[in-house]
Design a protein around this motif. Structure first.
Motif, PDB file in Angstrom:
ATOM      1  N   ILE A 242      23.730  76.316  25.200  1.00  0.00           N
ATOM      2  CA  ILE A 242      22.563  77.143  25.498  1.00  0.00           C
ATOM      3  C   ILE A 242      22.924  78.623  25.375  1.00  0.00           C
ATOM      4  N   LEU A 243      22.110  79.315  24.629  1.00  0.00           N
ATOM      5  CA  LEU A 243      22.233  80.764  24.506  1.00  0.00           C
ATOM      6  C   LEU A 243      21.070  81.337  25.316  1.00  0.00           C
ATOM      7  N   TYR A 244      21.336  82.166  26.294  1.00  0.00           N
ATOM      8  CA  TYR A 244      20.270  82.521  27.230  1.00  0.00           C
ATOM      9  C   TYR A 244      20.340  83.983  27.643  1.00  0.00           C
ATOM     10  N   LYS A 245      19.218  84.467  28.092  1.00  0.00           N
ATOM     11  CA  LYS A 245      19.137  85.793  28.705  1.00  0.00           C
ATOM     12  C   LYS A 245      18.006  85.734  29.728  1.00  0.00           C
ATOM     13  N   GLY A 246      18.319  86.058  30.967  1.00  0.00           N
ATOM     14  CA  GLY A 246      17.301  86.021  32.013  1.00  0.00           C
ATOM     15  C   GLY A 246      17.096  84.648  32.618  1.00  0.00           C
ATOM     16  N   TYR A 247      18.007  83.736  32.368  1.00  0.00           N
ATOM     17  CA  TYR A 247      17.944  82.405  32.982  1.00  0.00           C
ATOM     18  C   TYR A 247      19.126  82.221  33.928  1.00  0.00           C
ATOM     19  N   GLY A 248      18.879  81.606  35.059  1.00  0.00           N
ATOM     20  CA  GLY A 248      19.961  81.339  36.002  1.00  0.00           C
ATOM     21  C   GLY A 248      20.815  80.186  35.507  1.00  0.00           C
ATOM     22  N   HIS A 249      22.018  80.113  36.045  1.00  0.00           N
ATOM     23  CA  HIS A 249      22.881  78.981  35.674  1.00  0.00           C
ATOM     24  C   HIS A 249      23.639  78.496  36.888  1.00  0.00           C
ATOM     25  N   GLY A 250      24.086  77.255  36.810  1.00  0.00           N
ATOM     26  CA  GLY A 250      24.886  76.679  37.892  1.00  0.00           C
ATOM     27  C   GLY A 250      26.330  77.111  37.770  1.00  0.00           C
ATOM     28  N   GLY A 251      27.117  76.832  38.796  1.00  0.00           N
ATOM     29  CA  GLY A 251      28.540  77.141  38.734  1.00  0.00           C
ATOM     30  C   GLY A 251      29.324  75.867  38.453  1.00  0.00           C
ATOM     31  N   TRP A 252      30.632  75.988  38.513  1.00  0.00           N
ATOM     32  CA  TRP A 252      31.489  74.835  38.251  1.00  0.00           C
ATOM     33  C   TRP A 252      32.128  74.302  39.537  1.00  0.00           C
TER      34      TRP A 252
ATOM     35  N   PHE B  30      38.400  77.516  43.154  1.00  0.00           N
ATOM     36  CA  PHE B  30      38.689  78.934  43.392  1.00  0.00           C
ATOM     37  C   PHE B  30      37.502  79.837  43.020  1.00  0.00           C
ATOM     38  N   GLY B  31      36.404  79.231  42.604  1.00  0.00           N
ATOM     39  CA  GLY B  31      35.182  80.004  42.339  1.00  0.00           C
ATOM     40  C   GLY B  31      35.259  80.898  41.123  1.00  0.00           C
ATOM     41  N   PHE B  32      35.853  80.418  40.015  1.00  0.00           N
ATOM     42  CA  PHE B  32      35.940  81.220  38.786  1.00  0.00           C
ATOM     43  C   PHE B  32      34.551  81.514  38.236  1.00  0.00           C
ATOM     44  N   TYR B  33      33.721  80.469  38.154  1.00  0.00           N
ATOM     45  CA  TYR B  33      32.417  80.609  37.505  1.00  0.00           C
ATOM     46  C   TYR B  33      31.334  80.307  38.534  1.00  0.00           C
ATOM     47  N   PRO B  34      30.854  81.337  39.222  1.00  0.00           N
ATOM     48  CA  PRO B  34      29.873  81.091  40.285  1.00  0.00           C
ATOM     49  C   PRO B  34      28.461  80.896  39.734  1.00  0.00           C
ATOM     50  N   GLU B  35      27.634  80.226  40.509  1.00  0.00           N
ATOM     51  CA  GLU B  35      26.251  80.048  40.067  1.00  0.00           C
ATOM     52  C   GLU B  35      25.502  81.371  40.176  1.00  0.00           C
ATOM     53  N   GLN B  36      24.519  81.530  39.330  1.00  0.00           N
ATOM     54  CA  GLN B  36      23.693  82.748  39.303  1.00  0.00           C
ATOM     55  C   GLN B  36      22.242  82.290  39.272  1.00  0.00           C
ATOM     56  N   ARG B  37      21.600  82.267  40.401  1.00  0.00           N
ATOM     57  CA  ARG B  37      20.249  81.705  40.479  1.00  0.00           C
ATOM     58  C   ARG B  37      19.158  82.747  40.724  1.00  0.00           C
ATOM     59  N   GLU B  38      19.540  83.875  41.335  1.00  0.00           N
ATOM     60  CA  GLU B  38      18.498  84.819  41.761  1.00  0.00           C
ATOM     61  C   GLU B  38      18.114  85.778  40.631  1.00  0.00           C
ATOM     62  N   VAL B  39      17.656  85.204  39.534  1.00  0.00           N
ATOM     63  CA  VAL B  39      17.403  86.021  38.341  1.00  0.00           C
ATOM     64  C   VAL B  39      16.318  87.078  38.569  1.00  0.00           C
TER      65      VAL B  39
ATOM     66  N   ARG C 230      14.842  92.671  38.958  1.00  0.00           N
ATOM     67  CA  ARG C 230      14.099  93.657  39.731  1.00  0.00           C
ATOM     68  C   ARG C 230      14.976  94.871  40.027  1.00  0.00           C
ATOM     69  N   ILE C 231      16.222  94.634  40.377  1.00  0.00           N
ATOM     70  CA  ILE C 231      17.098  95.734  40.779  1.00  0.00           C
ATOM     71  C   ILE C 231      17.709  96.443  39.569  1.00  0.00           C
ATOM     72  N   SER C 232      18.300  95.673  38.663  1.00  0.00           N
ATOM     73  CA  SER C 232      19.009  96.305  37.543  1.00  0.00           C
ATOM     74  C   SER C 232      18.065  96.802  36.463  1.00  0.00           C
ATOM     75  N   GLY C 233      16.872  96.251  36.380  1.00  0.00           N
ATOM     76  CA  GLY C 233      15.902  96.722  35.403  1.00  0.00           C
ATOM     77  C   GLY C 233      16.031  96.060  34.039  1.00  0.00           C
ATOM     78  N   TYR C 234      16.801  95.012  33.930  1.00  0.00           N
ATOM     79  CA  TYR C 234      16.867  94.238  32.688  1.00  0.00           C
ATOM     80  C   TYR C 234      17.223  92.789  33.044  1.00  0.00           C
ATOM     81  N   SER C 235      17.066  91.911  32.066  1.00  0.00           N
ATOM     82  CA  SER C 235      17.223  90.479  32.356  1.00  0.00           C
ATOM     83  C   SER C 235      18.687  90.061  32.376  1.00  0.00           C
ATOM     84  N   ILE C 236      19.051  89.406  33.452  1.00  0.00           N
ATOM     85  CA  ILE C 236      20.429  88.967  33.701  1.00  0.00           C
ATOM     86  C   ILE C 236      20.324  87.558  34.283  1.00  0.00           C
ATOM     87  N   PRO C 237      21.225  86.668  34.080  1.00  0.00           N
ATOM     88  CA  PRO C 237      22.442  86.752  33.271  1.00  0.00           C
ATOM     89  C   PRO C 237      22.151  86.571  31.782  1.00  0.00           C
TER      90      PRO C 237
END
Lengths: 217, 652
Positions: free
Chosen positions: B154-164, B171-180, B185-192
């Motif tokens: 998946i190639l994405y922009k502005g979509y949340g993803h789960g972690g591993w 050790f939390g290398f790849y954390p989930e990112q859900r609060e897109v 709203r804060i950064s002013g562009y679509s993340i992740p």
């Protein structure tokens, strides 16, 4: 039952309104009770615990600037401060009696090393009492280039100053006697001034580099 | 502008024919439009004025009578979905900002930013131009997703993803990112934004493990370009995993990267036990000097009570281990989990022991007990000044900063935490949560729960006896700011502590209570009460001044929700609560009183109207945060959804 719930809510509200956060927290800062021979105010970084303040304040245009530069030409280490003023008038809005009428001014521009952590905190910050330290001298190294008719003034706490300085392109040591360190708000002031401002139009100002600033006994 | 809006409404009406959202079929193209119309009426309370600064609303005392201001803002989220192949799905969405409803509540948002930038460039200039229209259109979200039997990418922009986390990433290398929505709203562009790939290596029907890759310019909010790799393999009862990360850290020095590798493993072979463990290697700023302050009365520096030493980080400090044992053999409880974590000085600087246990009394009664004890491997650098408290000079040592190789921060400071949770669920066959039992909040509740009575009590005791070093926070622009650095979006006037987080003289307590009661037919009434002491989470807030940042608050937060479709009613009353943005808790921004009311009516499942009220009050004259009121605000909103399906070729 309803009375009990109401009482509990009132109690919770009372508890939440009365608590003083500082009674629960413990400031970890420690004091050594002794003073070193020398206090380096700036060398590679600012060691005052305060901030810088431009006087008069910058109107937001590139008339005055203070930036930290890093290269091999520094007097000590790699970093030094560069204060620049292009000579253009600056909005001057000080409290009376210094300046009762805000206006544009091109007679001087300076930088202060302030005890406050930000210029916005300057008036709110309690003055620092350094009288027990015994420091007698402010020492700093300056180089720079100023347009014709512009001079430099360095002011130490207590009102003592040296002025009429024309900085050179190589670093030069300056010493100013400290009269008093009781309740200070500024550790030092460095001002570029233009004595003929009232009769002349603005010149081109100039810049100065500042490095290795310290107090000494 | 009005013409544009009328055209958009016309488009929406024509699309209204099919509002159902079917699964995307091969060959299907779907256009979905989400219009949002907001009307806001707001004013500061009497005796106060307001001005705008860096998108924030700054409230100040004023002798002028405040006047109510009416504003309207319309947003149009439009997205296109396309499934050209059975295995391929494409989505792209944009947001059109037709106007901005000038809200006092959470004024830092993308729509406000776009509106401000537009006004700065064009002012009140009339006339339509393409350049002006483009300025008001912002990318919303998009993805290209391809799946085959053993490959998912998946190639994405502005979509949340789960972690591993559940796949060996202890050790939390790849954390989930859900609060897109929050990131945008804060950064002013679509993340992740990035690429994810999962590939199961299958050779001759035999599985040789799974490879996962995640990479992109901002896969994790606040980081720069990063690359993550994971390999999982299953051999009978043993599941080893190899992980690697390489990420640009915006909180470090310029263009700085951090990399780490970990080998972890899960083993199910021991009776009554599930064992998991791993070893980490993270060589970050190896060979760099740091200062230690060690309690020592005999060799103390002056009267400070601390000895000052210099040391250097080495490769040994880059190692870490984690061991987890889950068992059911401990008497009187159902299951228990014991975790020990050691992270070397530059790998996280932590010793942590955790014990968690669960006991189910009947199918309806359940309880959890969790205990945590942690301390850093290398303690914080205590700030020591010359002189004494009334006359002090140069600092001899100060909390470690951006340039240091190791820190003590809020995650690894010395802490003892005990929490107890009791859950009564009268209908255990339908779960009362949406996601995870550890988050007790409305967003995590199953609002379709049909129950006569449910309740949860959670009680937490936390004790932090020690201080910390400096550590950064994410400001209202999404940038990393270290204490002492200028934050144009920070609390005004700016505050600055010369120490890290202050220690506590005694433990602090926090109680959360939630109850759900059936009311009327199919109606659910929910009470959520939060009460207790809570600390600000960044050193910036810790000063002796009482005009602005509050380092510790004793809060009371009562939330009530009544849901009976198609109605939704929410009430809130808060005392001394943190402002409703994450940075307020970090910077110590509190509201003395907050009153909120929301009534929503769902016209049908795609359309709703709502009326909201927010009122903030300043009552005590201390710890006032300029950006948090006092004001009254009313908001009337409409939100809708329209969609239209097109089939580009014959349906299968």
């Amino acid at each position: 039952m309803e009375k009990r719930v109401a009482l509990l809510i009132v109690l919770l509200l009372l508890i939440s309104s009365c608590s003083n956060p500082l009674s629960v927290l413990e400031n970890p800062t420690k004091y050594a009770g002794l003073w070193k021979e020398k206090w380096i105010l700036y060398d590679e970084k600012l060691n005052t615990g305060g901030d810088f303040m431009l006087v008069p304040s910058d109107p937001g245009e590139p008339v005055v600037s203070l930036e930290e530069k890093a290269d091999d030409t520094a007097y000590s280490g790699r970093k030094y401060l560069r204060f620049s003023w292009n000579g253009e008038p600056i909005w001057w809005e000080a409290d009376p009696p210094d300046n009762p009428t805000p206006c544009y001014e091109h007679s001087f521009s300076g930088v202060c090393f302030i005890a406050a952590t930000s210029y916005e905190y300057y008036d709110l910050t309690e003055p620092r009492d350094l009288s027990e330290s015994g420091y007698k001298k402010l020492v700093l190294y300056i180089r720079g280039a100023l347009d014709k008719g512009y001079y430099l003034k360095i002011e130490a706490p207590g009102g003592s100053a040296i002025d009429n300085i024309t900085p050179t392109s190589s670093w030069k040591k300056y010493e100013v006697e400290i009269y008093s360190l009781f309740k200070i708000k500024d550790f030092l002031k460095i001002v570029i001034y233009y004595p003929s401002a009232e009769t002349s139009s603005p010149g081109r100002g100039g810049h100065i580099d500042i490095d290795m600033v310290y107090y000494e006994r | 502008m009005k013409k544009m809006f009328i055209i958009l409404i016309f488009i929406c009406i024509n699309l209204y024919a099919s509002t159902e959202e079917p699964l995307l079929l091969p060959g299907e193209l779907r256009l979905i439009v989400y219009p949002e119309v907001n009307f806001i009426l707001n004013a500061p309370v009497s005796g106060w004025g307001v001005r705008e600064e860096n998108l924030s609303k700054m409230f100040f005392k004023s002798s002028e009578d405040p006047k109510y201001k009416f504003t309207n803002g319309d947003y149009l989220f439009t997205e296109l979905w396309f499934r050209p192949l059975r295995n391929l799905k494409i989505n792209i969405g944009y947001e059109g900002i037709i106007g901005y409803a000038d809200s006092y509540y959470r004024p830092i948002n993308l729509e406000h930013r776009v509106d401000a930038e537009y006004k700065e460039e064009f002012g009140d200039e009339d006339g339509f131009t393409t350049k002006k229209a483009l300025k008001r259109i912002k990318f919303w979200r998009g993805k290209i997703e391809y799946s085959r039997r053993n490959l998912h990418t998946i190639l994405y922009k502005g979509y949340g993803h789960g972690g591993w986390e559940s796949e060996g990433d202890i050790f939390g290398f790849y954390p989930e990112q859900r609060e897109v929505e929050r990131y945008r709203r804060i950064s002013g562009y679509s993340i992740p934004e990035g690429l994810e790939l999962d590939y199961n290596i299958i050779v001759k029907r035999r599985n040789y493990g799974k490879i996962s890759i995640a990479t992109g310019p901002e896969v994790v909010w606040g980081n720069g370009y990063s690359f993550y790799f994971k390999y999982n393999y299953k051999y009978r009862l043993w599941v080893p995993s190899l992980l690697f990360k390489y990420e640009e850290i915006k909180w470090g020095t310029e263009d700085e990267y951090i990399w780490a590798v970990a080998l972890t493993s899960k083993y199910f072979g021991v009776r009554h036990f599930q064992l998991e463990g791993g070893i980490l290697f993270q060589p970050f700023r190896v060979g760099k000097e740091y200062i230690s302050t060690i309690p020592d009365e005999e060799e103390s520096y002056g009267d400070s009570g601390y000895r000052i030493e210099k040391d250097k980080t080495d490769y040994f400090d880059a190692f870490g281990i984690k061991l987890i044992a889950t068992t059911r053999i401990i008497p009187y409880v159902d299951s228990s989990k014991i975790t020990y974590t050691y992270l070397g000085k530059i790998a996280g600087n932590l010793h942590r022991f955790e014990f968690g246990t669960e006991k189910r009394f009947t199918s309806s009664y359940k309880s959890y007990l969790n205990l945590l004890f942690q301390f850093p491997v290398e303690g914080p650098e205590i700030p020591i000044y010359e002189g004494n408290e009334s006359s002090y000079g140069q600092f001899i040592t100060s909390p470690r900063d951006r340039d240091d190789p190791l820190w003590v921060n809020i995650n690894n400071r010395t802490a003892i935490k005990l929490s107890f949770m009791f859950i009564f669920d009268s209908t255990p066959s339908t779960w009362m949560f949406k996601y995870n039992e550890k988050y007790i909040d409305f967003w995590n509740l199953n609002l379709y729960e049909n129950t006569p009575l449910n309740f949860i009590i959670k009680y937490e005791i936390s004790y932090y006896p020690g201080t910390t070093d400096y550590f950064p926070y994410v400001n209202a622009k999404g940038d990393w700011i270290w204490p002492g650095e200028y934050d144009p979006y920070g609390i005004k006037p700016p505050v600055f502590s010369t120490a890290g987080l202050w220690g506590l003289k005694r433990p602090i307590h926090f109680l959360t209570f939630l109850s759900e009661i059936s009311l009327l037919k199919n109606g659910l009434l929910i009470f959520l009460i939060k009460f207790g002491e809570d600390i600000a989470t960044n050193p910036v807030a810790y000063t002796t001044t009482t005009y602005c940042s509050k380092p510790l608050t004793t809060l009371f937060d009562l939330n009530t929700l009544f849901v009976k479709y198609p109605f939704y009613l929410k009430l809130r009353y808060g005392v001394n609560v943190w402002g409703d943005e994450e940075w307020y808790r970090q910077l110590g921004g509190t509201v003395d009183r907050i009153y909120q009311f929301e009534f929503k009516y769902n016209i049908n499942k795609n359309h709703s109207i709502s009326l909201e009220y927010t009122g903030c009050r300043e009552v005590d004259g201390t710890y006032f945060t300029e950006t948090l009121g006092p004001y009254n605000e009313f908001k009337l909103s409409y939100k809708g959804k329209f969609s239209k399906r097109f089939f580009l070729w014959k349906r299968e």
